[in-house]
Write a protein that holds these residues in place. Structure first.
Motif, PDB file in Angstrom:
ATOM      1  N   THR A 188       0.936   9.573 -11.808  1.00 50.95           N
ATOM      2  CA  THR A 188       1.555  10.881 -11.999  1.00 50.95           C
ATOM      3  C   THR A 188       1.101  11.454 -13.344  1.00 50.95           C
ATOM      4  O   THR A 188       1.174  10.767 -14.362  1.00 50.95           O
ATOM      5  N   THR A 190       1.741  14.481 -15.989  1.00 52.37           N
ATOM      6  CA  THR A 190       2.651  15.565 -16.353  1.00 52.37           C
ATOM      7  C   THR A 190       2.016  16.385 -17.471  1.00 52.37           C
ATOM      8  O   THR A 190       1.621  15.830 -18.495  1.00 52.37           O
ATOM      9  N   GLU A 192       2.473  19.415 -20.129  1.00 51.92           N
ATOM     10  CA  GLU A 192       3.505  20.188 -20.818  1.00 51.92           C
ATOM     11  C   GLU A 192       2.799  21.312 -21.592  1.00 51.92           C
ATOM     12  O   GLU A 192       2.030  21.056 -22.504  1.00 51.92           O
ATOM     13  N   GLN A 240       2.510  20.368  -8.444  1.00 49.78           N
ATOM     14  CA  GLN A 240       3.733  21.166  -8.457  1.00 49.78           C
ATOM     15  C   GLN A 240       3.884  21.870  -9.794  1.00 49.78           C
ATOM     16  O   GLN A 240       3.826  21.236 -10.843  1.00 49.78           O
ATOM     17  N   ALA A 241       4.048  23.209  -9.720  1.00 51.74           N
ATOM     18  CA  ALA A 241       4.243  23.977 -10.947  1.00 51.74           C
ATOM     19  C   ALA A 241       4.777  25.365 -10.597  1.00 51.74           C
ATOM     20  O   ALA A 241       4.365  25.968  -9.612  1.00 51.74           O
ATOM     21  N   THR A 251       5.794  23.431 -17.343  1.00 51.65           N
ATOM     22  CA  THR A 251       5.181  22.153 -16.978  1.00 51.65           C
ATOM     23  C   THR A 251       4.492  22.230 -15.610  1.00 51.65           C
ATOM     24  O   THR A 251       4.780  23.104 -14.799  1.00 51.65           O
ATOM     25  N   THR A 253       3.019  19.181 -12.592  1.00 53.65           N
ATOM     26  CA  THR A 253       2.941  17.755 -12.245  1.00 53.65           C
ATOM     27  C   THR A 253       1.895  17.548 -11.158  1.00 53.65           C
ATOM     28  O   THR A 253       1.868  18.272 -10.163  1.00 53.65           O
ATOM     29  N   ARG A 255       0.233  14.521  -8.627  1.00 55.84           N
ATOM     30  CA  ARG A 255       0.394  13.144  -8.124  1.00 55.84           C
ATOM     31  C   ARG A 255      -0.887  12.720  -7.421  1.00 55.84           C
ATOM     32  O   ARG A 255      -1.349  13.394  -6.494  1.00 55.84           O
ATOM     33  N   ALA A 288      -0.519  16.166 -22.283  1.00 53.92           N
ATOM     34  CA  ALA A 288      -0.555  15.452 -21.009  1.00 53.92           C
ATOM     35  C   ALA A 288       0.011  14.053 -21.139  1.00 53.92           C
ATOM     36  O   ALA A 288      -0.183  13.381 -22.158  1.00 53.92           O
ATOM     37  N   GLN A 289       0.704  13.640 -20.089  1.00 53.51           N
ATOM     38  CA  GLN A 289       1.146  12.252 -20.012  1.00 53.51           C
ATOM     39  C   GLN A 289       0.656  11.689 -18.684  1.00 53.51           C
ATOM     40  O   GLN A 289       0.825  12.315 -17.624  1.00 53.51           O
ATOM     41  N   ASP A 291       1.000   8.572 -16.163  1.00 50.30           N
ATOM     42  CA  ASP A 291       1.784   7.379 -15.814  1.00 50.30           C
ATOM     43  C   ASP A 291       1.142   6.650 -14.647  1.00 50.30           C
ATOM     44  O   ASP A 291       1.013   7.197 -13.551  1.00 50.30           O
TER      45      ASP A 291
END
Ligand SMILES: [Zn+2]
Ligand SMILES: [Zn+2]
Length: 393
Positions: A188, A190, A192, A240-241, A251, A253, A255, A288-289, A291
């Motif tokens: 994922t 994310t 920001e 998704q935004a 934000t 996201t 996937r 950005a993150q 995961d």
């Protein structure tokens, strides 16, 4: 015809009925209460030492015979999928939105059919461990059973599993040495940014534009970083935004599902995804993150065990019905965790193709799919012969 095939055909009707009963009552991963009750009861009835609770609903049935010290593990999966069945068959699911659309009902029935025959007439010497695992569909039931001490409590010198495969004639056995099913990685991302008015983008940092660049950039990892003779898949299955046309969201996201057939390629993909996302985020002025949520390893069949499986397959159904080195698949399978610890081999049994048509030729995970009951005799006979050849009496 091989005498074992004749013997297992003779008892197949009971297990076809059992398979359809399981099909009517599908249960999602880690909720296989009725199914595991049914498995445990049958195994006890036939004289197996039954252990429950590994990985929650997992069941192990152990049968020892003679003085031999070899130990064999055979594994089946029991879980269903969150799909609304559309087959209209008399044995269709009676649970709304849940369905055995991957044939795990058939896998369970085949291993139970073998269990009965082996208990009553099996010619073997050693320890047989029958492993019925929960939650193969993405939830890693195999790993959970191992975390609960599966191989410490039930050591195995080799381990085998079988999956049905639409697109091939029923009863055909397909094997492969080496990497056979891809690793899967769930990621994922994310982003920001700084939200703002859609009319004043210079006052915002837009995570949608950054995300769009990342979606395109990720494909260059496959085309420019992975060696052309290796395979890799990077799918952005969700992006998704935002909610309104005149608002730059704060934000976004993404996937990802990432697949490969080589441990080093998997590592390279993870590294390049991190680097590319971070660099793109910097370029577009967002944070950005990334995961990494784990996944399944590459499923690698070991040479000696695959050769044994081939020999058994040819002896049972004849070389004309055996594919000795089939193509690898980009799908994933949590039996890969078990094969990281114990040598073994995972094979496919054809479930139907264009020539047979019907529900068996329909791809797995499709609402019209159904396991081909003709495979119960062949699949269970394979398990019996493999046991007798591995645990030689
Ligand atoms: Zn599946
Ligand atoms: Zn499956």
């Amino acid at each position: 015809m091989n005498p074992l095939l004749t013997a297992l055909r003779a008892q197949a009707a009971d297990f076809i009925a059992l398979r359809r009963d399981i099909h009517r009552h599908p249960e999602l991963g880690y909720q296989e209460l009725r199914t595991s009750d049914l498995v445990a009861e049958r195994l006890k009835q036939w004289g197996y030492q039954v252990t429950r609770g590994l990985g929650g609903t997992g069941v192990v049935g152990q049968l020892q015979r003679g003085q031999g010290n070899k130990r064999l593990g055979l594994r089946a999966d029991m879980d269903a999928l969150p799909i609304q069945e559309a087959t209209g068959l008399p044995h269709a699911s009676c649970h709304t939105g849940v369905m055995h659309a991957c044939g795990h009902d058939g896998h369970t029935a085949m291993l139970l059919a073998a269990a009965k025959h082996l208990a009553e007439q099996g010619q073997f010497d050693g320890t047989l461990n029958l492993i019925f695992q929960p939650a193969e569909e993405g939830l890693g039931g195999a790993k959970r059973m191992m975390d609960d001490g599966l191989f410490e409590r039930f050591p195995c010198d080799a381990i085998f599993a079988m999956h049905n495969m639409p697109g091939h004639p029923p009863g055909q056995l397909l094997l492969r040495e080496g990497a056979t099913m891809a690793s899967s990685e769930n990621i994922t991302i994310t982003l920001e940014g700084t939200g703002g008015h859609g009319a004043m983008p210079h006052c915002a940092a837009d995570p949608v534009v950054a995300g769009a660049a990342i979606v395109m950039g990720l494909q260059t990892i496959v085309s420019r970083n992975v060696a052309p003779l290796h395979m890799a898949v990077i799918t952005v299955g969700a992006f998704q935004a935002g909610q309104a046309n005149n608002v730059i969201p704060q934000t976004a996201t993404l996937r990802l599902s990432v697949r490969s057939l080589d441990r080093n390629v998997r590592q390279l993909l993870n590294q390049r995804i991190s680097e590319l996302v971070q660099a793109s985020a910097t370029a577009y002025g967002v944070k950005a993150q990334v995961d990494f949520q784990g996944g399944y390893p590459v499923l690698v069949n070991t040479p000696a065990e695959t050769e044994l499986a081939r020999t058994v397959a040819r002896e049972l159904v004849g070389a004309a019905h055996v594919v000795p080195q089939t193509e690898p698949l980009t799908g994933s399978e949590d039996f890969a965790f078990m094969l990281e610890q114990v040598p073994g081999s995972y094979l496919f049994i054809g479930n139907g193709d264009a020539s047979t048509g019907g529900h068996g030729a329909c791809m797995v995970h499709n609402p019209n799919y159904d396991f081909d009951d003709n495979n119960i005799a062949v699949g269970s006979a394979y398990w019996v012969l493999l046991t007798e050849r591995f645990l030689v009496a």
